[in-house]
Motif scaffolding. Sequence first.
Motif, mmCIF file in Angstrom:
data_model
loop_
_atom_site.group_PDB
_atom_site.id
_atom_site.type_symbol
_atom_site.label_atom_id
_atom_site.label_comp_id
_atom_site.label_asym_id
_atom_site.label_seq_id
_atom_site.Cartn_x
_atom_site.Cartn_y
_atom_site.Cartn_z
ATOM 1 N N TYR A 10 0.802 -1.222 0.000
ATOM 2 C CA TYR A 10 0.000 0.000 0.000
ATOM 3 C C TYR A 10 0.842 1.283 0.000
ATOM 4 O O TYR A 10 0.287 2.373 -0.088
ATOM 5 N N VAL A 12 2.588 2.794 2.368
ATOM 6 C CA VAL A 12 2.288 3.652 3.511
ATOM 7 C C VAL A 12 3.336 3.419 4.597
ATOM 8 O O VAL A 12 3.914 2.333 4.684
ATOM 9 N N THR A 57 -5.417 2.116 3.985
ATOM 10 C CA THR A 57 -5.565 3.387 3.269
ATOM 11 C C THR A 57 -6.941 4.021 3.397
ATOM 12 O O THR A 57 -7.108 5.190 3.065
ATOM 13 N N TRP A 58 -7.939 3.287 3.871
ATOM 14 C CA TRP A 58 -9.301 3.825 3.913
ATOM 15 C C TRP A 58 -9.488 4.709 5.145
ATOM 16 O O TRP A 58 -9.486 4.220 6.271
#
Length: 248
Positions: A10, A12, A57-58
Amino acid sequence: MSLDYIRETYKVPAVLNGRVRYSGDAIQREGTIVGAGNAHLKVQLDGDDFAGNYHPTWKMEYLPLSGDISDQEWINAGCPRESSPAAAEPDSAGEVMVIKHQQQPCPVSCTSACIAMLSNTPVADVVTRFHDDYRASKIGFGHMLRELGVPYKAFMTDGMDAIEPAGAYLLTVPSLNLVAQNHSVVLEITEDWDWWIHDPVKGREGKRYYTANVVQCEAEQMLSSGYSIEAFVSMDDLRRIYAAEATP
């Protein structure tokens, strides 16, 4: 799946003890990353005494890294520094789910699909063998499990049994797609307390389905209450059932 996997997949800066801000609810809340599992972050929100599963990520914001992060975690996150605080606790990797998802072939074959997942049997075979008799109330789910060689524990509808041991639970839940109807799903829980909902309606066009994690789209609904436990299959038996497929 570990924090390494989440960082690589992702992109992140997810690190153990890292701080995040979650805005998926009506208000923003900050919390601490305490691990990972099922490609989701395990985050303990401030004020809670438990950790929840959150998509990386949400509605998730990663706050600046602090002195509680080890040198290696800083490097992993792409933020090397000169100071050297005490090392953090090892990252906890979640276990891989055992059950393979199977989709119900028609609007009313959810129980047959769940039995197929619990027994590692093609859903078409279960439907052909049991579906008509089950719909006619001539047999129950216990008959299907016994015939397919699945050891299980049955639950009384009015019992107070809780979800605790690792394994698979056959649940009855309110249908998200048929008015005033029930629906069957399978809940799988690992020894590390990772939860997965195997909803057989998932993948059918235009249908909503249950998830055990934070919702990521309009089709999903988190399952937190309103269910009844029908049967339980232990993790040892579940692994044995699925290992038989790989045996020459």
